[in-house]
Structure formats: structure tokens, C-alpha cells
Design a protein around this motif. Structure first.
Motif, PDB file in Angstrom:
ATOM      1  N   LEU A  57      12.086   1.677 -16.600  1.00  0.00           N
ATOM      2  CA  LEU A  57      12.401   2.034 -17.506  1.00  0.00           C
ATOM      3  C   LEU A  57      11.229   1.642 -17.787  1.00  0.00           C
ATOM      4  O   LEU A  57      10.761   2.380 -19.200  1.00  0.00           O
ATOM      5  N   ILE A  58      10.444   0.448 -18.347  1.00  0.00           N
ATOM      6  CA  ILE A  58       9.448   0.515 -18.351  1.00  0.00           C
ATOM      7  C   ILE A  58       8.629   1.505 -18.476  1.00  0.00           C
ATOM      8  O   ILE A  58       7.115   2.104 -18.489  1.00  0.00           O
ATOM      9  N   GLY A  59       8.515   1.384 -16.559  1.00  0.00           N
ATOM     10  CA  GLY A  59       7.788   2.419 -15.755  1.00  0.00           C
ATOM     11  C   GLY A  59       7.741   3.758 -16.636  1.00  0.00           C
ATOM     12  O   GLY A  59       6.746   4.647 -16.924  1.00  0.00           O
ATOM     13  N   CYS A  60       9.616   4.476 -17.524  1.00  0.00           N
ATOM     14  CA  CYS A  60      10.286   5.523 -17.483  1.00  0.00           C
ATOM     15  C   CYS A  60       8.919   5.572 -19.176  1.00  0.00           C
ATOM     16  O   CYS A  60       8.345   7.095 -18.874  1.00  0.00           O
ATOM     17  N   ALA A  61       9.498   4.661 -19.483  1.00  0.00           N
ATOM     18  CA  ALA A  61       9.103   4.786 -20.726  1.00  0.00           C
ATOM     19  C   ALA A  61       7.223   4.541 -21.499  1.00  0.00           C
ATOM     20  O   ALA A  61       6.265   5.677 -22.427  1.00  0.00           O
ATOM     21  N   GLY A  62       6.305   4.302 -20.532  1.00  0.00           N
ATOM     22  CA  GLY A  62       5.274   4.214 -20.246  1.00  0.00           C
ATOM     23  C   GLY A  62       4.233   5.272 -19.729  1.00  0.00           C
ATOM     24  O   GLY A  62       3.462   5.865 -20.001  1.00  0.00           O
ATOM     25  N   PHE A  63       4.987   6.019 -18.917  1.00  0.00           N
ATOM     26  CA  PHE A  63       4.852   7.773 -18.260  1.00  0.00           C
ATOM     27  C   PHE A  63       4.555   8.506 -19.368  1.00  0.00           C
ATOM     28  O   PHE A  63       4.455   9.752 -18.920  1.00  0.00           O
ATOM     29  N   ALA A  64       6.065   8.764 -19.894  1.00  0.00           N
ATOM     30  CA  ALA A  64       6.882   9.432 -20.512  1.00  0.00           C
ATOM     31  C   ALA A  64       5.302   9.215 -22.028  1.00  0.00           C
ATOM     32  O   ALA A  64       5.070  10.810 -21.772  1.00  0.00           O
ATOM     33  N   ALA A  65       5.236   8.263 -22.348  1.00  0.00           N
ATOM     34  CA  ALA A  65       4.826   7.513 -23.261  1.00  0.00           C
ATOM     35  C   ALA A  65       2.765   8.831 -23.463  1.00  0.00           C
ATOM     36  O   ALA A  65       2.456   9.236 -23.721  1.00  0.00           O
TER      37      ALA A  65
END
Length: 194
Positions: A176-184
Motif C-alpha cells: 500500500l505504501i509503494g502504491c501510494a508513493g509511486f502514484a504520487a
């Protein structure tokens, strides 16, 4: 007294005898105007097909991103390896006594170890960047083909998928952190590039 040649009065384009040439008449090249685009400079109809193929082929985009990511990652690996500190001893001036020779041999061995470590760091970082670039470019291209448009949502979705896939090894929270970080990060880059 200067000797005159029969070609002195001819223009530079008339110096060669073209009567022996049976091929098609060569076209004259005109330089591009300042506002011309690539398609205006290359009016060949097959050029448009090549451009379309390169813009809409997801495998080609992923391959280009893989190669570019590998090269960029190798540069990052070289940079980070040089910043990690060197175990090389400093050269001390002195005579050629046996202690100095032993120290020089040790320094040569350490230098080889540092170069080997730098090379492995460059290759490792290159592979990581290559995989991230290929995954992102392929996912973004596939999503754009499915949606029929390329926008910031496509970029963010692609970043979320790639970041989540990379963080999935660590469990659901890193995913989830990777998803949010890469999306941002994808959104910021997309907004910056437009």
C-alpha cells in the motif's frame, strides 16, 4: 601568366558530366524552416506508420524503458558507490622499503576490490531501474490502450500497480505504501512534464 581551364566559367553544379548517369534525377535538399515539425521535414507516408507503431506498441515502449532504465541505473549505481566511502589507504610518501612495497600491494588489492564492488553495485542498480522502467512503461501503455486515452489517472494507476507489485514482497502494508508513493510520484512527474 595563369593557365585557364575549360571549367573555370562553369558553375559548381555543372562541373560533372551527368550524361552518363541513367538513374533517377536526384532531388534537391531544402533546409527546414524554423517552424517545421518532424513530419513536415519527412513527408514520407511510411514515416507516419512508423510513428504510429512506435507510439502504440507497448512491447517496444517497455523495451526502450528497460534499456534506458538500465543505463540510468548504472549511472546512479556509480554515483552511490562513489559516495559510500573508499577503504583505500592514503598514499604515504617514502622510500622503496619492503614495508612500502607491501603497502602498495595491499593498496592494489583494495583498489581491485573497490572496482569490483562498484561494478556489482552499478549492475544491481541498473537491473532495478530497468525493471521499474519496463514495468511502468508497459503498464501505462496497456492502461492507455484499454482506456483509449493517456491522462494523469492512467499515470497514477500505473504507478500504483508498479509500486504495489514492488512492495508486495514485504506484505500488504509495504504494498500500500509503494502504491501510494509511486502514484504520487507519477502524478508529480506527469504534472511537471505538461
Amino acid at each position: 601568366m595563369a593557365v585557364r581551364n575549360e571549367n573555370d566559367d562553369k558553375a559548381p553544379g555543372e562541373l560533372f558530366d551527368t550524361s552518363l548517369y541513367n538513374g533517377p534525377t536526384p532531388q534537391t535538399w531544402t533546409p527546414p524552416k524554423p517552424g517545421d515539425t518532424l513530419s513536415a521535414m519527412l513527408p514520407d507516408p511510411s514515416q507516419k506508420q512508423v510513428e504510429e507503431f512506435m507510439q502504440h506498441n507497448c512491447f517496444l515502449k517497455s523495451g526502450i524503458a528497460y534499456v534506458g532504465g538500465y543505463g540510468f541505473g548504472m549511472l546512479f549505481g556509480l554515483f552511490f558507490s562513489s559516495m559510500s566511502g573508499s577503504p583505500l589507504p592514503m598514499h604515504q610518501p617514502g622510500g622503496a622499503n619492503p614495508a612500502t612495497l607491501a603497502q602498495q600491494q595491499l593498496q592494489t588489492q583494495n583498489w581491485r576490490a573497490v572496482m569490483k564492488e562498484t561494478g556489482s553495485k552499478m549492475v544491481s542498480t541498473g537491473k532495478q531501474f530497468a525493471m521499474i522502467g519496463a514495468m511502468f512503461a508497459g503498464t501505462e501503455c496497456a492502461l492507455a490502450a484499454y482506456n483509449g486515452k493517456e491522462d494523469i489517472k492512467t499515470s497514477m494507476s500505473s504507478g500504483c500497480i508498479v509500486g504495489g507489485a514492488m512492495g508486495l514482497r514485504g506484505g500488504p502494508t509495504p504494498a500500500l505504501i509503494g502504491c501510494a508513493g509511486f502514484a504520487a510520484f507519477s502524478a508529480v512527474i506527469d504534472l511537471y512534464m505538461k
